[in-house]
Scaffold this motif. Sequence first.
Motif, PDB file in Angstrom:
ATOM      1  N   MET A 284     -25.976  -0.474  77.759  1.00  0.00           N
ATOM      2  CA  MET A 284     -26.404  -1.559  76.940  1.00  0.00           C
ATOM      3  C   MET A 284     -25.998  -1.696  75.286  1.00  0.00           C
ATOM      4  N   LEU A 285     -25.993  -0.619  74.761  1.00  0.00           N
ATOM      5  CA  LEU A 285     -25.107  -0.257  73.451  1.00  0.00           C
ATOM      6  C   LEU A 285     -23.584  -0.511  73.553  1.00  0.00           C
ATOM      7  N   PHE A 286     -23.169  -0.143  74.685  1.00  0.00           N
ATOM      8  CA  PHE A 286     -21.482   0.105  74.921  1.00  0.00           C
ATOM      9  C   PHE A 286     -21.018  -1.553  74.762  1.00  0.00           C
ATOM     10  N   MET A 287     -22.039  -2.285  75.645  1.00  0.00           N
ATOM     11  CA  MET A 287     -21.491  -3.575  75.643  1.00  0.00           C
ATOM     12  C   MET A 287     -21.586  -4.505  74.289  1.00  0.00           C
ATOM     13  N   VAL A 288     -22.682  -3.974  73.500  1.00  0.00           N
ATOM     14  CA  VAL A 288     -22.887  -4.685  72.163  1.00  0.00           C
ATOM     15  C   VAL A 288     -21.714  -4.359  71.268  1.00  0.00           C
ATOM     16  N   VAL A 289     -21.395  -2.944  71.424  1.00  0.00           N
ATOM     17  CA  VAL A 289     -20.286  -2.417  70.560  1.00  0.00           C
ATOM     18  C   VAL A 289     -19.033  -3.305  70.864  1.00  0.00           C
ATOM     19  N   LEU A 290     -18.675  -3.260  72.125  1.00  0.00           N
ATOM     20  CA  LEU A 290     -17.530  -3.929  72.700  1.00  0.00           C
ATOM     21  C   LEU A 290     -17.471  -5.479  72.199  1.00  0.00           C
ATOM     22  N   LEU A 291     -18.746  -6.035  72.246  1.00  0.00           N
ATOM     23  CA  LEU A 291     -18.679  -7.619  71.786  1.00  0.00           C
ATOM     24  C   LEU A 291     -18.590  -7.626  70.192  1.00  0.00           C
ATOM     25  N   THR A 292     -19.227  -6.659  69.527  1.00  0.00           N
ATOM     26  CA  THR A 292     -18.972  -6.808  68.148  1.00  0.00           C
ATOM     27  C   THR A 292     -17.344  -6.427  67.541  1.00  0.00           C
ATOM     28  N   VAL A 293     -16.834  -5.527  68.289  1.00  0.00           N
ATOM     29  CA  VAL A 293     -15.644  -5.317  68.248  1.00  0.00           C
ATOM     30  C   VAL A 293     -14.695  -6.362  68.293  1.00  0.00           C
ATOM     31  N   LEU A 294     -14.875  -7.316  69.246  1.00  0.00           N
ATOM     32  CA  LEU A 294     -14.243  -8.242  69.674  1.00  0.00           C
ATOM     33  C   LEU A 294     -14.347  -9.343  68.572  1.00  0.00           C
ATOM     34  N   HIS A 295     -15.607  -9.355  67.758  1.00  0.00           N
ATOM     35  CA  HIS A 295     -15.698 -10.393  66.679  1.00  0.00           C
ATOM     36  C   HIS A 295     -14.957 -10.116  65.520  1.00  0.00           C
ATOM     37  N   THR A 296     -14.840  -8.809  65.518  1.00  0.00           N
ATOM     38  CA  THR A 296     -13.835  -7.953  64.225  1.00  0.00           C
ATOM     39  C   THR A 296     -12.590  -8.556  64.461  1.00  0.00           C
ATOM     40  N   GLN A 297     -12.161  -8.970  65.690  1.00  0.00           N
ATOM     41  CA  GLN A 297     -10.520  -8.805  65.911  1.00  0.00           C
ATOM     42  C   GLN A 297     -10.213 -10.397  65.951  1.00  0.00           C
ATOM     43  N   LEU A 298     -11.331 -11.276  66.141  1.00  0.00           N
ATOM     44  CA  LEU A 298     -11.090 -12.661  66.242  1.00  0.00           C
ATOM     45  C   LEU A 298     -11.437 -13.661  64.942  1.00  0.00           C
ATOM     46  N   LEU A 299     -12.384 -13.064  64.048  1.00  0.00           N
ATOM     47  CA  LEU A 299     -13.237 -13.633  63.162  1.00  0.00           C
ATOM     48  C   LEU A 299     -13.232 -13.120  61.813  1.00  0.00           C
ATOM     49  N   GLY A 300     -12.930 -13.678  60.489  1.00  0.00           N
ATOM     50  CA  GLY A 300     -12.960 -13.198  59.361  1.00  0.00           C
ATOM     51  C   GLY A 300     -14.671 -12.532  59.103  1.00  0.00           C
ATOM     52  N   ILE A 301     -14.817 -11.404  58.274  1.00  0.00           N
ATOM     53  CA  ILE A 301     -16.066 -11.043  58.121  1.00  0.00           C
ATOM     54  C   ILE A 301     -16.770 -12.000  57.375  1.00  0.00           C
ATOM     55  N   ASP A 302     -16.184 -12.944  56.714  1.00  0.00           N
ATOM     56  CA  ASP A 302     -17.156 -13.952  55.811  1.00  0.00           C
ATOM     57  C   ASP A 302     -17.276 -15.306  56.548  1.00  0.00           C
ATOM     58  N   GLU A 303     -16.802 -15.511  57.602  1.00  0.00           N
ATOM     59  CA  GLU A 303     -16.792 -16.576  58.382  1.00  0.00           C
ATOM     60  C   GLU A 303     -18.390 -16.859  58.930  1.00  0.00           C
ATOM     61  N   ARG A 304     -18.609 -17.854  58.798  1.00  0.00           N
ATOM     62  CA  ARG A 304     -20.102 -18.401  59.275  1.00  0.00           C
ATOM     63  C   ARG A 304     -20.419 -17.866  60.501  1.00  0.00           C
ATOM     64  N   LYS A 305     -19.508 -18.051  61.622  1.00  0.00           N
ATOM     65  CA  LYS A 305     -19.734 -17.695  63.133  1.00  0.00           C
ATOM     66  C   LYS A 305     -19.836 -16.108  63.122  1.00  0.00           C
ATOM     67  N   ASN A 306     -19.306 -15.344  62.363  1.00  0.00           N
ATOM     68  CA  ASN A 306     -19.382 -14.032  62.334  1.00  0.00           C
ATOM     69  C   ASN A 306     -20.874 -13.506  61.462  1.00  0.00           C
ATOM     70  N   LYS A 307     -20.966 -14.029  60.434  1.00  0.00           N
ATOM     71  CA  LYS A 307     -22.348 -13.967  60.110  1.00  0.00           C
ATOM     72  C   LYS A 307     -23.529 -14.366  60.554  1.00  0.00           C
ATOM     73  N   SER A 308     -23.318 -15.348  61.517  1.00  0.00           N
ATOM     74  CA  SER A 308     -24.233 -15.752  62.510  1.00  0.00           C
ATOM     75  C   SER A 308     -24.522 -15.042  63.579  1.00  0.00           C
ATOM     76  N   TYR A 309     -23.394 -14.414  64.078  1.00  0.00           N
ATOM     77  CA  TYR A 309     -23.434 -13.451  65.179  1.00  0.00           C
ATOM     78  C   TYR A 309     -24.212 -12.223  64.884  1.00  0.00           C
ATOM     79  N   LEU A 310     -23.853 -11.522  63.608  1.00  0.00           N
ATOM     80  CA  LEU A 310     -24.415 -10.347  62.883  1.00  0.00           C
ATOM     81  C   LEU A 310     -25.818 -10.407  62.881  1.00  0.00           C
ATOM     82  N   GLN A 311     -26.291 -11.622  62.368  1.00  0.00           N
ATOM     83  CA  GLN A 311     -27.916 -11.879  62.100  1.00  0.00           C
ATOM     84  C   GLN A 311     -28.588 -11.893  63.315  1.00  0.00           C
ATOM     85  N   PHE A 312     -28.089 -12.887  64.209  1.00  0.00           N
ATOM     86  CA  PHE A 312     -28.969 -12.774  65.719  1.00  0.00           C
ATOM     87  C   PHE A 312     -28.751 -11.623  66.538  1.00  0.00           C
ATOM     88  N   THR A 313     -27.548 -10.990  66.379  1.00  0.00           N
ATOM     89  CA  THR A 313     -27.463  -9.644  67.384  1.00  0.00           C
ATOM     90  C   THR A 313     -28.387  -8.668  66.766  1.00  0.00           C
TER      91      THR A 313
END
Length: 364
Positions: free
Chosen positions: A17-46
């Motif tokens: 389960m953690l492996f899947m979350v890590v992969l999903l989080t890494v994907l966000h780091t590659q596609l979004l800026g750290i300060d982008e709203r989508k990324n911040k929303s993902y960080l808070q929700f996840t």
Amino acid sequence: MFDWIPSENYTLIYYNMLFMVVLLTVLHTQLLGIDERKNKSYLQFTGKIILLFVILYMGLRPVSGFYFGDMGTYNMYFESYQEGNPIIAKDDVAFHLFMKACSYVMTAGTFFLLCAAIYVLPLWYLSKKWFADYWFYAFLLLVGSFSFWAYGTNGIRNGMATSLFIIALVFTERKAVMIFFLLLACAVHKSILLPTVAYGLTLVQNNPKKYFYVWLAAIPLSLALGGFWENFFAGLGFGDDRMSYLTEGNINEDDFSSTGFRWDFLIYSATGVFAGYYFVIKKGFKDKLYHHLLNIYLIVNAFWILVIRANFSNRFAYLSWFMLALVIIYPFLKQRFFLKQHQVIGYVLIAYFTFTYLMNVILA
């Protein structure tokens, strides 16, 4: 409880389960800026989902000494206290007082859930306090650390004590609160005296360069003098009955016992040393709190290197390893060092968790 999950697969499911979350989080780091709203929303929700998942999944596991080590022993203690028997333990009495008090008002299952909450919530709280909107990166590294699951399900008392030590670091500006948590951590598990003493040393001398030399010196000293250090520290009586791990053989046939000089785990420990050296020495990162954290890690890990051949030396290693994730991720979330730093954070996440997955799943 998650009784419908076979006990033999319980730990594996956590890592997957953690492996899947890590992969999903890494994907966000590659596609979004750290300060982008989508990324911040993902960080808070996840982050909130993973916080609840870790506490509930760890805390509501089946009671088993076969699959979860010392959990079986703690369950026997708890049942004994429920029957009205007195506390007979002479060490770490605070934990037994806590257990006995809980035995009056809750079941064993609820007790282990409470222990999981005490273990996990301080990690979340520190991450929130230190890293604000980006707390999930630190929290994910912490719960994805090599020894995290083991010390929440097996070495429960030790894990709780390290989390109490971590919460003390949040209150370095409020000395009375900090001292309270340090004393409480030591009362729950006396081994926390080692990082506590190390923290005291950093209050006197907080120059990382000197502690880098101490850490480096520990390697040839351990190689050259062999069992001298185990006997030396055992003779001092440091850490009460746990010093028997230094001189007794592999009485429990533990996989990480009396196996010689562990170069693999030394390399694992060195990742924190390298991170600290790179940011503090090479990049000139000046942060008083980080210097304290790094220096505590260097001191305690150097102690482990000296006794690396000892029976159950993993229990000494954990006294520094529980800080490793913070030592590595802290500078990334405080200052910009790389042009594409968010992507680099992703590389760090996947590399760090890969070791955890390799050791606990693939090679287990």
